[in-house]
Design a protein around this motif. Structure first.
Motif, PDB file in Angstrom:
ATOM      1  N   GLY A  81     -23.168  19.782 -30.245  1.00 50.67           N
ATOM      2  CA  GLY A  81     -24.077  19.609 -29.121  1.00 50.67           C
ATOM      3  C   GLY A  81     -24.877  18.333 -29.252  1.00 50.67           C
ATOM      4  N   LEU A  82     -25.782  18.142 -28.313  1.00 44.53           N
ATOM      5  CA  LEU A  82     -26.628  16.951 -28.237  1.00 44.53           C
ATOM      6  C   LEU A  82     -28.084  17.401 -28.275  1.00 44.53           C
ATOM      7  N   HIS A  83     -28.744  17.114 -29.383  1.00 47.93           N
ATOM      8  CA  HIS A  83     -30.091  17.599 -29.679  1.00 47.93           C
ATOM      9  C   HIS A  83     -31.131  16.905 -28.798  1.00 47.93           C
ATOM     10  N   PRO A  84     -32.105  17.661 -28.268  1.00 49.62           N
ATOM     11  CA  PRO A  84     -33.093  17.036 -27.372  1.00 49.62           C
ATOM     12  C   PRO A  84     -34.001  16.002 -28.035  1.00 49.62           C
ATOM     13  N   VAL A  85     -34.232  16.122 -29.338  1.00 50.42           N
ATOM     14  CA  VAL A  85     -35.096  15.147 -30.013  1.00 50.42           C
ATOM     15  C   VAL A  85     -34.494  13.748 -29.970  1.00 50.42           C
ATOM     16  N   TYR A  86     -33.163  13.675 -29.923  1.00 48.68           N
ATOM     17  CA  TYR A  86     -32.464  12.392 -29.917  1.00 48.68           C
ATOM     18  C   TYR A  86     -31.974  12.031 -28.513  1.00 48.68           C
ATOM     19  N   ILE A  87     -32.693  12.485 -27.509  1.00 48.04           N
ATOM     20  CA  ILE A  87     -32.231  12.350 -26.132  1.00 48.04           C
ATOM     21  C   ILE A  87     -31.984  10.902 -25.733  1.00 48.04           C
ATOM     22  N   GLU A  88     -32.762   9.966 -26.258  1.00 45.13           N
ATOM     23  CA  GLU A  88     -32.575   8.572 -25.858  1.00 45.13           C
ATOM     24  C   GLU A  88     -31.291   7.976 -26.420  1.00 45.13           C
TER      25      GLU A  88
END
Length: 227
Positions: A81-88
């Motif tokens: 998945g794609l973690h929200p903390v690393y959204i940028e």
């Protein structure tokens, strides 16, 4: 750094000679912090009865190495998945790639995904866009999800109510009893780890005591959290 396994949360079990097969539902064993002693950590886990470890991803750049690690060690189960903390760091093309990667039968969940409104200057719009898209991918793949949620439980629950997913885990749960019950009603388990042992975590321990035992799963979130 401590060698961390979920059985360390219950050291008294050995006093009663109880044999348990445990699962660490959230451990970032692909992290470079384990490069020096990953085999030793896994050996210690086996000795303590931890027979299965779910390894969640955080960015697209780590998926291939994570899958390769899990292929080499059958006790490890990958989640992507794609973690929200690393959204940028995340790009739209990553969602397209995730759909392809989820076709791999070894993948057991979509995660770590969610909303994190506690970080500095959170890009809430982009976080919600990627979260919503990944929930759709989880539904298409018929996979559970591993949630990372901070200061956004009600918002996350709103998304989940619309999706009718297979369930999953609200990792490192720190919400209210009412929110916990909403997750449970949606088919989710709640993850608890070493924070329960902290002297200052009296509120979290009270919450855990109120929940049905079958709604709780163990996790270390190693190496990010300690026991």
């Amino acid at each position: 750094r401590q060698i961390q396994c979920p059985s360390l949360l219950f050291p008294t079990l050995s006093v009663y000679n109880i044999v348990m097969n445990l699962v660490d539902t959230h451990c970032h064993l692909d992290d470079s912090a384990f490069d020096a002693d990953r085999d030793e950590v896994l050996r210690h886990c086996h000795e303590l009865g931890v027979d299965r470890i779910v390894v969640p991803a955080v960015t697209r750049g780590g998926w291939d190495a994570l899958l390769n690690l899990c292929e080499q060690r059958p006790e490890l189960a990958p989640a992507l998945g794609l973690h929200p903390v690393y959204i940028e760091q995340h790009q739209q093309v990553d969602l397209d790639r995730l759909a392809q990667y989820l076709e791999n039968p070894a993948v057991v969940a979509v995660g770590e995904i969610g909303l994190d409104f506690l970080i500095d200057n959170p890009n809430k719009e982009k976080q919600e866009q990627f979260f919503d898209a990944q929930l759709d991918l989880a539904k298409q793949a018929d996979l559970p999800v591993i949630l990372h949620v901070r200061k956004a439980h009600d918002r996350v629950l709103g998304f989940l109510r619309k999706k009718h997913l297979k369930g999953g885990i609200a990792h490192a749960f720190n919400g209210s009893l009412e929110q916990a019950r909403h997750y449970i009603n949606l088919g989710f388990k709640l993850g608890f780890g070493g924070m329960l042992t902290y002297e200052r975590s009296s509120k979290l321990r009270r919450l855990a005591k109120e929940l049905p035992l079958d709604s709780i799963v163990l996790e270390t979130d190693s190496p990010d959290l300690t026991v």
